[in-house]
Design a protein around this motif. Structure first.
Motif, short mmCIF file in Angstrom:
data_model
loop_
_atom_site.label_atom_id
_atom_site.label_comp_id
_atom_site.label_asym_id
_atom_site.label_seq_id
_atom_site.Cartn_x
_atom_site.Cartn_y
_atom_site.Cartn_z
N LEU A 1 24.81 27.77 36.81
CA LEU A 1 25.28 26.92 35.11
C LEU A 1 26.30 28.20 35.52
O LEU A 1 26.12 29.98 35.42
CB LEU A 1 23.99 27.22 34.60
CG LEU A 1 25.39 26.40 32.70
CD1 LEU A 1 25.37 24.83 32.67
CD2 LEU A 1 24.08 26.96 32.39
N HIS A 2 27.98 27.64 34.69
CA HIS A 2 28.57 28.47 34.41
C HIS A 2 28.70 28.89 32.37
O HIS A 2 28.94 27.00 31.75
CB HIS A 2 30.25 28.21 34.62
CG HIS A 2 30.13 28.71 35.87
ND1 HIS A 2 30.66 29.37 36.53
CD2 HIS A 2 30.33 27.21 37.08
CE1 HIS A 2 30.07 29.21 38.11
NE2 HIS A 2 30.28 28.11 38.02
N LEU A 3 28.99 29.05 31.81
CA LEU A 3 29.07 29.25 30.37
C LEU A 3 29.63 30.13 30.35
O LEU A 3 29.69 30.09 28.60
CB LEU A 3 27.11 29.94 29.82
CG LEU A 3 25.83 29.94 29.92
CD1 LEU A 3 24.43 30.74 29.45
CD2 LEU A 3 26.29 28.25 29.28
N ILE B 1 22.60 31.59 35.56
CA ILE B 1 23.95 31.69 34.50
C ILE B 1 25.26 33.10 36.12
O ILE B 1 23.97 33.66 36.91
CB ILE B 1 23.96 33.34 33.22
CG1 ILE B 1 22.41 32.42 32.86
CG2 ILE B 1 24.97 32.95 33.21
CD1 ILE B 1 22.94 30.61 32.35
N MET B 2 25.89 32.12 36.36
CA MET B 2 26.65 32.62 37.17
C MET B 2 27.44 34.12 36.73
O MET B 2 27.75 33.47 35.26
CB MET B 2 27.89 31.98 37.41
CG MET B 2 27.43 30.42 38.40
SD MET B 2 26.77 31.20 40.02
CE MET B 2 25.32 30.59 39.95
N PRO B 3 28.55 34.61 37.32
CA PRO B 3 28.50 36.04 36.81
C PRO B 3 30.02 35.79 36.74
O PRO B 3 30.45 37.38 37.04
CB PRO B 3 28.27 36.77 38.45
CG PRO B 3 28.01 36.24 39.49
CD PRO B 3 27.81 34.78 38.74
N GLU C 1 24.58 27.08 47.68
CA GLU C 1 25.28 26.07 45.98
C GLU C 1 25.75 25.36 45.66
O GLU C 1 26.82 25.14 47.54
CB GLU C 1 26.45 27.31 45.34
CG GLU C 1 24.63 28.57 44.79
CD GLU C 1 23.78 27.47 43.74
OE1 GLU C 1 23.61 27.25 43.10
OE2 GLU C 1 23.09 29.16 43.96
N HIS C 2 26.07 24.55 45.42
CA HIS C 2 26.53 22.82 45.19
C HIS C 2 26.73 22.40 46.44
O HIS C 2 28.00 21.91 46.73
CB HIS C 2 27.49 23.33 44.18
CG HIS C 2 28.31 24.71 44.56
ND1 HIS C 2 28.24 24.81 46.02
CD2 HIS C 2 29.05 25.36 43.65
CE1 HIS C 2 29.60 25.95 45.53
NE2 HIS C 2 29.33 26.09 43.75
N ILE C 3 25.90 22.13 47.33
CA ILE C 3 26.50 21.33 48.88
C ILE C 3 26.92 19.90 48.20
O ILE C 3 26.93 18.91 47.39
CB ILE C 3 25.30 21.49 49.77
CG1 ILE C 3 23.83 20.29 49.12
CG2 ILE C 3 24.90 22.77 49.39
CD1 ILE C 3 23.01 20.15 49.97
ZN ZN Z 1 29.64 27.46 40.19
#
Ligand code: ZN
Ligand code: DOR
Length: 346
Positions: A14-16, A38-40, A173-175
């Protein structure tokens, strides 16, 4: 079947963003999910323990009253991430992984890694201390066709990482491709993959239906229909290696509807319902709970959540737009009708 009850899910990607955008999007996720990775990729990125601790505090402060949502923090790997920094992060009780962005692959990836060797000391330390490696798996060479970048990354980079660090847990991620599904399915239990709701629901035609559709542009880009079908088959299968990670990535409307629009789809507003919509396409919800709520915690070695959510089969419309500071935010499938709705959840 017109009701579903499942263990409360988590969002494993997730991107916040940060204040004040954080405050606009966080309630959508916190209403549905118990936890999220949480994506950095902030500007500047979340590079070390102190950055992650401060960002986590900002997230906790932005939560709605009485929410017990838990942000699971990650570090952003650079060519200079040291083994000591990884060890320090692993000793915290709130950092669960570190994200590898090939430099230039996507939004805010400029500080990402320029090759595999510079990041090997950090990966060695992650393997030793049990942090999970999250990977944005796309080759960055401009001559590689954008639709082939995921497959190219598997062959040129992912296989080496997995071979060189056999005890490192890796989330691809997100294949977006059948190639990624096949690779993950054929490897051992140290490698798993997240799948977004949007990659289960659209193929690359969605970016060009009747004109250019910037709200369907994300990275990795959606691929051909055969790939979408392979993703759907993986998500709805009995494999424990695939789980939900929305990659919900808010960008203001102006930044999306531009001559050089940003990559990212905002799906957090109705994330669980969008996943239900995808499973509905197969008419098979037998592995819905596992994909949403069990396989992720299992891979991250965390307990499953102890409450349930309910969904009801009833039509409702996603809003055309959402509030966002100084602009608006266009949710995925804005103005479209969904078949499943989250209920009894306030
Ligand atoms: Zn992402
Ligand atoms: O579409 C995307 N948006 N893909 C990413 O990898 C990053 C994300 C973002 O941060 O906007």
């Amino acid at each position: 079947m017109d009701k579903l009850s499942i263990i409360r899910p988590d969002d494993w990607h997730l991107h916040l963003r940060d204040t004040p955008y954080l405050e606009a999007v966080l309630p959508h996720t916190a209403r549905q999910f118990a936890r999220a990775i949480i994506m950095p990729n902030l500007q500047p990125p979340v590079r070390n323990y102190d950055d992650a601790s401060a960002y986590r505090q900002r997230i906790l402060s932005a939560l709605p009253d009485h929410s017990d949502f838990q942000p699971l923090m990650t570090l952003y790997l650079t060519d200079n991430t040291s083994a000591e920094e990884i060890e320090r992060a692993s000793q915290s009780d709130f950092i669960f992984g570190a994200k590898l962005y090939p430099a230039g692959a996507t939004t805010n990836s400029e500080a990402g890694v320029t090759g595999l060797k510079p990041v090997y000391p950090a990966l060695e330390a992650m393997q030793k201390h049990g942090l999970v490696l999250q990977i944005h798996g796309e080759a960055t060479e401009h001559e590689v066709d954008i639709f082939d970048r995921e497959k190219c990354f598997i062959d040129t980079s992912l296989k080496s990482i997995h071979e060189d660090f056999p005890n490192l847990r890796i989330v691809f991620e997100h294949i977006t491709t059948a190639d990624a599904v096949d690779y993950v399915a054929s490897e051992n239990d140290f490698i798993a993959a997240t799948i977004t709701a949007h990659h289960l629901l659209i193929n690359r035609n969605a970016m060009f239906t009747g004109g250019i559709r910037p709200h369907h542009y994300c990275l990795p880009v959606a691929k051909r229909e055969l790939h979408r079908q392979a993703l759907l088959k993986a998500a709805t299968s009995d494999s424990v290696k695939f789980f939900a990670g929305t990659d919900s990535a808010p960008h203001a409307r102006d930044a999306k509807e531009s001559a050089c629009g940003c990559a990212g789809i905002y799906s957090a507003y109705s994330a669980i319902e969008l996943y239900a919509e995808a499973f509905e396409l197969t008419d098979d919800f037998s592995h819905f709970e596992a994909f949403m709520s069990v396989n992720g915690p299992h891979f991250y070695q965390l307990p499953i959540n102890d409450d349930n959510i309910q969904l009801e089969k009833t039509s409702w419309k996603i809003p055309e737009s959402l509030d966002y500071p100084n602009d608006e935010l266009i949710p995925f499938k804005a103005g479209e009708i969904l078949k499943w709705k989250l209920i009894n959840n306030d």
